[in-house]
Design a protein around this motif. Structure first.
Motif, PDB file in Angstrom:
ATOM      1  N   ARG A  82      13.469  11.304   7.114  1.00 45.55           N
ATOM      2  CA  ARG A  82      14.446  10.398   6.507  1.00 45.55           C
ATOM      3  C   ARG A  82      13.809   8.901   6.213  1.00 45.55           C
ATOM      4  N   ALA A  83      12.903   8.595   7.340  1.00 46.18           N
ATOM      5  CA  ALA A  83      12.138   7.466   7.063  1.00 46.18           C
ATOM      6  C   ALA A  83      11.337   7.377   5.825  1.00 46.18           C
ATOM      7  N   GLU A  84      10.634   8.334   5.911  1.00 43.39           N
ATOM      8  CA  GLU A  84       9.690   8.527   4.809  1.00 43.39           C
ATOM      9  C   GLU A  84      10.253   8.585   3.275  1.00 43.39           C
ATOM     10  N   MET A  85      11.356   9.132   3.104  1.00 43.40           N
ATOM     11  CA  MET A  85      12.246   9.260   2.052  1.00 43.40           C
ATOM     12  C   MET A  85      12.589   7.889   1.387  1.00 43.40           C
ATOM     13  N   LEU A  86      12.873   6.853   2.345  1.00 45.28           N
ATOM     14  CA  LEU A  86      13.169   5.689   1.908  1.00 45.28           C
ATOM     15  C   LEU A  86      11.950   4.574   2.330  1.00 45.28           C
TER      16      LEU A  86
END
Length: 559
Positions: free
Chosen positions: A532-536
């Protein structure tokens, strides 16, 4: 016989003629030098198009041309007093020691009322002389001439203390009048250039800013309005910029404020006839008295005020209010006209951005409605059917343990169905009715239900105002996962949650004092947090040691 008696008168006559010739030649040379000086001064005035430079060069050239020690130019304001005063011959320290600059009393005021050349042997002996302030250098001989721009008196040129203590001559007066006439043309050109430069600054700023605002996802946010205020503050050379919108009952509410004595966002501004006229007509207005716009507690240190509408008349975008420092020159007509064009362009950009955001929101709601319908028609019905099928297994086994397991699975399915129904409702209502801080507290409460430890939640910064909805969804999911892991597996007696937000990023930290663990193989929960962090475009770190507890740090940028 001597010839001396008849030759002496001839010689004397010749010498007189020679002296007269030399004297006239000197006068011609002096006249030529003065004309050359006047020509150089006129050419010098045309070398620069900056108004301040032209005025300063006019005073210096006049002093050199007529041999004056001191010179000054007083610009006449609309109230027929001296609004601007440029001096030559007195240094900055001397000006400060004198105090306030002249405003147009005594002999200086006489030239304002009667704009024609004036020569005096002793300035202090004139009947209406008002004397000199303390620390003012002594001045005796005086020459004053008006400076006209298109037959309108722009100001007066004052020259004192001719070299050698002599009086100013009629020739000096003619030279000063001629220089003043040439200066009028140079001043007019400088004014046109200054107006053109200001119009260009306003136009370029409006084009650049409107292009940025059109593509912004949140046109009415304080950050975007601050950008409008900052741009207007810079191009207008103002000290205060305020964006205010009608708040009902004739009052205005401040949405953005930058500069000296800036107003707090949300503060109400008194009803003003000037602002009401701008909102009604959409035309920019300049006023000299700030009390016509602001409350008494705000007008301190403020001078002329310019009010322009952001958009067409009656627009919901409100007005842009610009104020200069006390004692500053008024806004020119070119600035008033340019501000109107700037406000119209920015208002249109805000309207277009708002329409674009509404269209995107409508598409999002349509997509959410489709997803909600699919969840309701397919997923919930299948889960419900699966629950009924599991319950039907009771009659095939008499084992009590199996019955308990069936009941637990059925309860879990019922809870999942309830959560899905909540999700469907959230999708259909936009899911953004409750502030993010409230949803974080709700997640913490729900996750800790059934466990002995209640998480300690702390907030820092504008969490509700700056975190976008797409980021908030991921943050809540990571929070739920992290708290669930801590409550179920860590055996911690203390779990802490810290959410810190700024204009640039948001950070979620979940820490506990539990048993900790060595670096495990990536489980689905931990991998999901990182994903989820990498997606943003953010980061997620998980620090843990056996016996030292665990710390999850999840950070995502907002710009």
């Amino acid at each position: 016989m001597s010839t001396e008696p008849w030759r002496s008168p001839m010689r004397e006559r010749a010498e007189d003629l020679l002296r007269d010739f030399v004297s006239r030649a000197d006068e011609l040379l002096q006249t030529q030098d003065r004309m050359n000086g006047l020509l150089s001064a006129v050419v010098g005035l045309a070398e620069d198009l900056s108004l301040e430079t032209v005025l300063d060069r006019l005073v210096r050239s006049a002093c050199e041309l007529v041999g004056a020690r001191y010179g000054a130019l007083g610009v006449i304001g609309e109230d027929r007093s001296l609004s601007h005063f440029i001096t030559v011959g007195i240094d900055e320290q001397g000006i400060r020691s004198i105090g306030d600059l002249p405003t147009g009393h005594g002999v200086l005021g006489l030239l304002i009322r009667e704009p024609r050349p004036l020569r005096l042997h002793d300035l202090g002996q004139h009947p209406i002389a008002s004397g000199f302030p303390q620390n003012h250098p002594p001045m005796k001989t005086f020459l004053g001439v008006p400076v006209r721009v298109r037959d309108v008196v722009f100001g007066n040129l004052y020259l004192t203390e001719k070299t050698g203590g002599l009086d100013f001559t009629p020739e000096d007066e003619d030279l000063a009048v001629a220089l003043a006439a040439a200066a009028g043309v140079a001043i007019q050109n400088a004014r046109h250039f200054d107006d053109s430069r200001r119009r260009q600054k306003w136009l370029e700023a409006g084009m650049e800013l409107s292009s940025r605002l059109i593509v912004t996802p949140r046109p009415g946010d304080a950050e975007n309005l601050d950008l409008v205020s900052e741009t207007a503050l810079r191009v207008s050379d103002s000290a205060l910029a305020v964006i205010a919108v009608p708040a009902g009952d004739g009052a205005l509410r401040c949405r953005s404020s930058l500069g000296v004595q800036s107003l707090q966002a949300g503060r109400e501004i008194k009803a003003s006839g000037v602002v009401d006229d701008v909102i009604r007509t959409g035309k920019s207005v300049m006023v000299r008295d700030p009390q016509q716009v602001f409350d008494d507690g705000v007008v301190e240190k403020l001078g002329p005020v310019l009010v322009c509408a952001l958009g067409h008349s009656g627009s919901d975008n409100g007005v842009l209010i610009l104020a200069r420092q006390s004692g500053s020159g008024p806004f020119t007509q070119a600035e008033v006209e340019s501000s109107a064009l700037f406000g119209s362009r920015i208002g249109l950009a805000l309207d277009l951005a708002r329409v674009h955001a509404l269209r995107e929101q409508n598409l999002l709601f349509t997509d959410r409605e489709r997803i909600a319908r699919d969840l309701h028609d397919l997923v919930i019905q299948r889960l419900f059917a699966a629950g009924l099928s599991i319950q039907s297994l009771r009659r095939y086994t008499p084992d009590p343990v199996a019955h308990e397991r069936i009941a637990a699975v059925t309860t879990e399915l019922d809870d999942t169905i309830r959560k899905l129904r909540d999700t469907i409702y959230s999708l259909r209502t936009g899911g953004n009715q409750e502030p993010l801080t409230g949803r974080i507290l709700k997640v913490a409460e729900e996750t800790s239900r059934g466990y002995a430890v209640v998480p300690n939640v702390a907030f820092s910064g504008p969490v509700d105002d700056t975190v976008r909805e797409d980021v908030a969804g991921h943050l809540l999911s990571v929070l739920s996962e992290g708290l669930s892991n801590a409550a179920r597996h860590s055996g911690a007696a203390d779990i802490r949650v810290a959410v810190t937000a700024s204009a640039d990023d948001v950070e979620l930290v979940i820490s506990d004092n539990g048993r900790g663990f060595e670096e495990p193989a990536l489980t689905s929960g931990l991998a999901n947090m990182r994903h989820r962090a990498e997606m943003l475009g953010g980061s997620c770190s998980i620090d843990s040691e056996p016996g030292m507890g665990t710390r999850v740090r999840w950070r995502v940028g907002l710009t």
